[in-house]
Design an enzyme around this catalytic site. Structure first.
Site, PDB file in Angstrom:
ATOM      1  N   THR A 131       0.870  -1.174   0.000  1.00 38.95           N
ATOM      2  CA  THR A 131       0.000   0.000   0.000  1.00 38.95           C
ATOM      3  C   THR A 131       0.913   1.232   0.000  1.00 38.95           C
ATOM      4  O   THR A 131       2.123   1.108   0.205  1.00 38.95           O
ATOM      5  CB  THR A 131      -0.900   0.044   1.259  1.00 38.95           C
ATOM      6  OG1 THR A 131      -0.076   0.207   2.422  1.00 38.95           O
ATOM      7  CG2 THR A 131      -1.726  -1.228   1.401  1.00 38.95           C
TER       8      THR A 131
ATOM      9  N   ILE B 198       7.397  -2.496   7.246  1.00 42.59           N
ATOM     10  CA  ILE B 198       7.347  -1.033   7.300  1.00 42.59           C
ATOM     11  C   ILE B 198       8.020  -0.471   6.045  1.00 42.59           C
ATOM     12  O   ILE B 198       9.193  -0.747   5.770  1.00 42.59           O
ATOM     13  CB  ILE B 198       8.069  -0.489   8.571  1.00 42.59           C
ATOM     14  CG1 ILE B 198       7.664  -1.287   9.828  1.00 42.59           C
ATOM     15  CG2 ILE B 198       7.789   0.999   8.727  1.00 42.59           C
ATOM     16  CD1 ILE B 198       6.193  -1.298  10.148  1.00 42.59           C
ATOM     17  N   LYS B 199       7.228   0.290   5.284  1.00 38.33           N
ATOM     18  CA  LYS B 199       7.710   0.847   4.009  1.00 38.33           C
ATOM     19  C   LYS B 199       8.179   2.281   4.277  1.00 38.33           C
ATOM     20  O   LYS B 199       7.398   3.117   4.775  1.00 38.33           O
ATOM     21  CB  LYS B 199       6.530   0.833   3.032  1.00 38.33           C
ATOM     22  CG  LYS B 199       6.880   0.800   1.574  1.00 38.33           C
ATOM     23  CD  LYS B 199       5.623   0.404   0.800  1.00 38.33           C
ATOM     24  CE  LYS B 199       5.723   0.673  -0.663  1.00 38.33           C
ATOM     25  NZ  LYS B 199       4.542   1.371  -1.178  1.00 38.33           N
ATOM     26  N   ILE B 200       9.439   2.545   3.941  1.00 34.19           N
ATOM     27  CA  ILE B 200      10.072   3.814   4.332  1.00 34.19           C
ATOM     28  C   ILE B 200      10.776   4.428   3.114  1.00 34.19           C
ATOM     29  O   ILE B 200      11.557   3.737   2.443  1.00 34.19           O
ATOM     30  CB  ILE B 200      11.120   3.555   5.448  1.00 34.19           C
ATOM     31  CG1 ILE B 200      10.470   2.840   6.645  1.00 34.19           C
ATOM     32  CG2 ILE B 200      11.791   4.845   5.878  1.00 34.19           C
ATOM     33  CD1 ILE B 200      11.470   2.331   7.684  1.00 34.19           C
TER      34      ILE B 200
END
Ligand code: E4P
Length: 215
Positions: free
Chosen positions: A27, A82-84
């Site tokens: 997402t 966790i998308k960073i």
């Protein structure tokens, strides 16, 4: 090769699952805004639907904020990644989260050097964007090819290459040919993989011939 679904819509995930291609879900804040739902609710619902990783993107830009968001998101499900974004603050935060056993993916990668820095920091996924480079008359797949070449040269770099901003069947073909570990794309792009005019023409001809025999 794994196929991830780039969507915050549970119906897309269910349809992808029925096709047997829902290996994971990505997402981003734009997809979340479009869904009109809370990130926590969407990530939790998708985690119940599939077995694979579910990527949840932070919106903070500073290391402290990214860490706070990351630790919070990690409580939602043990499938959360966790998308960073690929900034120095983001890569530092990802390094810390990984040290604490929380998987991370560095996103918005547009150069092989961003990818190498993130890989060296020990993140679980590096996420190069293809379509957005094509949009500015650059060659997105050429950049991904360089990322793959670097990763192949150094087997001690163990992160997965997740090609994103994948918008066409040709992007998927090229990714498969160069050994990209994972692609993420909207469900509509995966559906296009089934399309071939000769298949449609073949079905039409078979039915015509069948009808002649039946008469
Ligand atoms: C992936 O994680 C991104 O959310 C996505 O692939 C971006 O795609 P776009 O460039 O088509 O918006």
């Amino acid at each position: 090769m794994k196929f991830f679904i780039d969507s915050a819509e549970i119906e897309d995930i269910r349809e992808a699952k029925s096709l047997g291609i829902a290996d994971g879900v990505t997402t981003n804040p734009s997809l979340m805004a479009k869904s009109g739902r809370e990130l926590k609710d969407v990530v939790s619902a998708i985690s119940r639907e599939i077995d694979g990783p579910v990527f949840s993107e932070v919106i903070s830009g500073d290391e402290t904020g990214i860490l706070q968001e990351g630790y919070q998101m990690a409580k939602w499900s043990d499938q959360v990644v966790i998308k960073i974004p690929a900034t120095l603050a983001g890569i530092k935060a990802a390094h810390k989260l990984e040290a604490d056993g929380i998987p991370t993916g560095i996103t918005l990668i547009f150069s092989p050097m961003q990818a190498l820095l993130a890989a060296k920091a020990g993140v679980s996924y590096i996420i190069p964007f293809v379509g957005r480079l094509d949009d500015i008359s650059s060659d997105g797949m050429e950049m991904v090819e360089q990322v793959i070449a670097i990763m192949d040269n150094y087997p001690d770099l163990t992160c997965k290459v997740l090609a994103a901003s994948v918008r066409t069947p040709v992007h998927i073909l090229q990714s498969a040919l160069i050994g990209v570990d994972i692609v993420t794309a909207p469900l509509s792009v995966y559906k296009q993989l089934a399309a071939h005019p000769l298949t449609d023409a073949g079905i039409h001809k078979f039915l015509q011939d069948w009808q002649k025999v039946k008469k």
